[in-house]
Design an enzyme around this catalytic site. Structure first.
Site, PDB file in Angstrom:
ATOM      1  N   HIS A   1       0.764  -1.234  -0.063  1.00  0.00           N
ATOM      2  CA  HIS A   1      -0.077   0.020  -0.095  1.00  0.00           C
ATOM      3  C   HIS A   1       0.823   1.121  -0.009  1.00  0.00           C
ATOM      4  O   HIS A   1       0.271   2.344  -0.090  1.00  0.00           O
ATOM      5  CB  HIS A   1      -0.962   0.020   1.337  1.00  0.00           C
TER       6      HIS A   1
ATOM      7  N   TYR B   1     -13.573   6.338  10.311  1.00  0.00           N
ATOM      8  CA  TYR B   1     -12.602   6.944   9.188  1.00  0.00           C
ATOM      9  C   TYR B   1     -13.128   6.479   7.771  1.00  0.00           C
ATOM     10  O   TYR B   1     -13.392   5.385   7.796  1.00  0.00           O
ATOM     11  CB  TYR B   1     -11.309   6.527   9.687  1.00  0.00           C
TER      12      TYR B   1
ATOM     13  N   THR C   1      -5.256  10.929  -0.218  1.00  0.00           N
ATOM     14  CA  THR C   1      -6.482  11.011   0.309  1.00  0.00           C
ATOM     15  C   THR C   1      -6.264  11.996   1.586  1.00  0.00           C
ATOM     16  O   THR C   1      -5.454  12.520   1.701  1.00  0.00           O
ATOM     17  CB  THR C   1      -6.621   9.457   1.196  1.00  0.00           C
TER      18      THR C   1
END
Length: 830
Positions: free
Chosen positions: A385, A516, A529
């Site tokens: 990621h 979240y 993001t």
């Protein structure tokens, strides 16, 4: 047969530093002095012909103009640094519904002190730091991932579970895997030739930088944190089967495919047969992929052992794996349930036979992009990621799935469209000499299992099995309705589902917790993001209204207000005007000051000082993307004597900072018709990780937790969706059928009155049925089809009464049942 020489992937640090500079022009881009703005980026993309912008819609035109993928990159606007006062106000707003009055007062005082003291100075330093950067938070964001010391499996790596191939005959392992590999290589080719049309939102092009970091990339641990390495010329893939490693070349130097789908299928079949020759218990003893699940510092030391002799067998094998385009994992298992499939794609299965781990968890390499295919053809993607977000890999997964279908269609109809602007020449018709120096025959990697590696592998596998056993997964394929129904009722689908998470959790635990959700900011240069804080005062009001003794109209009205607020927050965050990333950058700037002072003090005391891998150093708490606070195992530089001279800014020292960064419900929406499920591990020990997909007629959810009644939470969500559908239909009917309501009211009015005493108690109708006074708010119309309306908890006969079909005997009042069940189970404080 000539052998290729592999070198260790080059670190991206230098290229990242260069790419962050606003003046950097990527291949194919031409700024021509144009200003950085959304309009300039859009104009750059639209300068390309429609054939390049939408190859699928113009598939009959074989012409392709390369360069469109990154053409707009240097014209994208820079990520703005929000106003400090605005961020502090949004920060307080997001914390207020999560705090008591006293807690919020303390946070307000801390923020006021921060605004008067450290805040403005840190804001100025952040602006100076960002002056020569293309993106003010990019380095900090990479560091938050790369300084993570714990295993990446179940902590950082997400997964996608693809839908099955619509052609049943192709849903076998070898056929499906070969098809996916060919489609993946076509995607690689489109990126490298810059023919991949850019992602857009309402015609506005998004940043495509992450696609250049998707293939040939590996996360490489070092003593001072991890690095990202990449071989930009990579042309081979690595195949894992029964924990054993194989590789072969698939591209030439021009990034054209050198193997047909049948050739790849043949290679994969040969690999499976070869891997089966060694009993799985014996193969597990050499399944070195398990080491990639270790603590990062431990893994770094083990990599040093593998590289101890340059040019050795182990060193070459490791370089081949690191530099591969991606890893293809061929599993021998056939997971049946949704939760089993999700677990297999996220962390693999754990299965002990005669004291040996033979589960699929040994058949992975978590530092790279992985395509996973089970024996029955079920397929998914697990990705590292650090350099890519879910939106990027979602495009890859979607194109992967779409291309497999279109290529099969072309075997039936040669005129079927193509997803790509241009395609590789048919490998079967090419002269093999034109492929260059390649190896198309599978090669098995033979590791030298020195005692140190064998011991480390056993310990790593044991810890991995422990980690897997600590987590559980549950899925929901809600087929009653989806996006179409939600939008027809006037709600944002994402906001609607977000409220479901809060209502379900409150129904189980009776409290609101931090939620979240990431918002994409790829409209900006190298955007990643922003955090949407889903819990608002409006959402709290809705949840309490829903669980209270209130009319259906009041509940729907509260839901509408909560969804509208969530939509407003999402728009703010998508514009990069949220508070979280900005405040985190200020925290990192403060940490840099501490690090620098510590370095200066060490130098002045004639101590040897080694510059940390990260400009942030090893902070005590690093807030990783879409994760809660991550505790580093390394000692914090901030804890040295130099830190005495720098008290922590009031905002970061306040308890509210820890609360907002301790995520209990970590959620992410990654919807696409090509996906069956999407998910990730929980971000805190007492939280849930929730990946969800909203399709036209369904909602798919994968929840994970460390054994927090995950299946019960999923059941609660399903019941909520059904209950809310019932409420929405009731409110809509009442809004359009006033005459029916009036007639029922008149009918009730002419009934003979009975004394208060004689009306007490329940009327027994025989066969266990009872008649309870009907609540006007829940009068059911005969038009109701009975598809929804179950209460939130299953309570046997009590709940069956909610959906009674005998119109002569009205159903019990739902809120009464809900309250009674809640009291009985001690779930909710009414």
């Amino acid at each position: 047969m000539a052998a290729r020489t592999f070198t260790q992937p080059v670190s991206l640090n230098a290229t990242l530093a260069a790419a962050r500079k606003p003046s950097t022009t990527m291949a194919g881009a031409d700024t021509n002095g144009a200003e950085r703005s959304a309009a300039s980026a859009k104009e750059a993309t639209q300068s390309y012909p429609s054939e390049a912008q939408e190859p699928l819609a113009n598939s009959k035109d074989a012409k392709s103009k390369p360069g469109i993928t990154f053409a707009h990159e240097d014209k994208l606007p820079k990520l703005p640094i929000p106003d400090l006062d605005s961020s502090c106000k949004r920060y307080l707003s997001s914390l207020k519904p999560l705090q008591s009055a006293k807690e919020h007062h303390d946070t307000v005082v801390a923020v006021q002190e921060f605004m008067k003291a450290d805040g403005p100075a840190l804001q100025d330093k952040l602006k100076k730091y960002a002056a020569d950067k293309g993106n003010y938070i990019e380095q900090f964001w990479y560091d938050s991932y790369l300084n993570f010391d714990n295993p990446v499996v179940l902590n950082l790596n997400p997964f996608f579970l693809l839908e099955d191939d619509p052609t049943p005959a192709r849903n076998n392992q070898v056929t499906r895997a070969a098809s996916l590999v060919v489609s993946a290589l076509s995607f690689v080719r489109a990126v490298r030739k810059e023919e991949l049309p850019p992602d857009t939102i309402r015609g506005q092009p998004l940043c495509m930088y992450q696609y250049s970091r998707l293939f040939g990339t590996a996360r490489i641990p070092t003593e001072n944190g991890c690095q990202i390495g990449q071989d930009p010329t990579s042309k081979h893939i690595v195949v894992l089967c029964h924990g054993q490693f194989y590789w072969f070349d698939v591209l030439d130097d021009n990034s054209d495919l050198i193997m047909t789908e049948k050739d790849i299928a043949l290679n994969l079949q040969v690999i499976i047969e070869d891997a089966q020759e060694i009993p799985i218990q014996d193969a597990a003893k050499g399944a070195l992929g398990v080491l990639s699940t270790e603590n990062r510092k431990v893994w770094s030391g083990l990599r040093d052992v593998l590289h101890s002799e340059e040019g050795s067998n182990n060193s070459d094998c490791l370089n081949i794996v690191d530099s591969a385009l991606f890893v293809l994992c061929l599993d021998y298992t056939e997971p049946q349930t949704g939760s089993e499939l999700c677990m297999n794609m996220l962390c693999g299965s754990s299965k002990i036979e005669k004291g040996v781990q033979v589960g699929t968890c040994t058949n992975r390499w978590y530092d790279k992009l992985q395509i996973i295919v089970c024996k029955n053809g079920s397929a998914g993607i697990n990705f590292e990621h650090t350099g890519v977000d879910g939106h990027t890999v979602l495009r890859f997964a979607s194109d992967l799935y779409t291309d497999t279908i279109l290529r099969f269609a072309r075997t039936i109809n040669g005129g079927a469209p193509s997803l790509w602007a241009s395609t590789s020449p048919d490998p079967a018709k090419r002269d093999p000499s034109s492929f260059g120096d390649v190896q198309t025959t599978p090669h098995k990697l033979e590791w030298d299992m020195v005692p140190e590696l064998s011991t480390a592998l056993r310990f790593a596998e044991t810890r991995l099995a422990d980690l897997i056993q600590q987590n559980e997964f549950a899925t929901l394929d809600f087929l009653t309705y989806g996006k179409n129904f939600i939008t027809s009722m006037g709600f944002s689908p994402d906001a609607f589902v977000q409220m479901a998470f809060q209502a379900a959790y409150y129904g189980l635990y009776g409290r609101m917790e931090c939620v979240y959700e990431p918002a994409m900011t790829k409209m900006f240069y190298h955007g990643r993001t922003e955090a949407i804080r889903s819990v608002t005062e409006e959402s709290v009001d809705f949840v309490r209204t829903f669980w209270g003794d209130n009319p259906a109209a009041a509940k729907v009205d509260a839901l509408r207000k909560a969804c509208q607020k969530h939509t407003e927050n999402t728009k703010v965050c998508s514009k990069a005007e949220g508070a979280d990333r900005h405040l985190y950058a200020l925290y990192c700037i403060w940490q840099r000051l501490i690090d620098q002072d510590a370095a200066d003090m060490t130098s002045s005391d004639d101590y040897e000082y080694e510059e940390p891998n990260s400009p942030v150093g090893s902070p005590e708490k690093v807030i990783a993307p879409h994760r809660n606070s991550i505790v580093s195992e390394a000692p914090s530089i901030a804890s040295t004597s130099a830190a005495v001279q720098h008290s922590m800014p009031a905002l970061f020292a306040d308890a509210g900072w820890d609360k907002i960064n301790t995520t209990i419900l970590s959620t992410s929406n990654c919807g696409n018709p090509s996906l069956r499920q999407f998910g990730f591990g929980p971000t805190s020990g007492d939280g849930f990780g929730i990946g969800y997909i909203i399709k036209d007629g369904s909602i798919s959810i994968c929840a994970s937790s460390k054994h927090r009644q995950t299946s019960r939470f999923i059941d609660a969500l399903e019941s909520y969706f059904l209950e809310m559908r019932k409420l929405l239909r009731q409110v809509r009917r009442r809004g359009t059928s006033a005459d029916k309501t009036a007639s029922k009211a008149r009918e009730a009015g002419v009934r003979p009155k009975v004394s208060r005493i004689k009306s007490r108690g329940r009327i027994i109708l025989g066969e266990g049925r009872t008649l309870t006074p009907l609540s006007e708010d829940f009068t059911e119309s005969e038009e109701d089809d009975g598809l929804g309306g179950y209460g939130f908890f299953d309570a046997g006969l009590l709940m069956s009464a909610l959906k009674h079909k005998d119109h002569a005997h009205p159903p019990v009042e739902k809120d009464v049942v809900r309250r009674n069940i809640g009291r009985r189970l001690n779930l909710v404080d009414y």
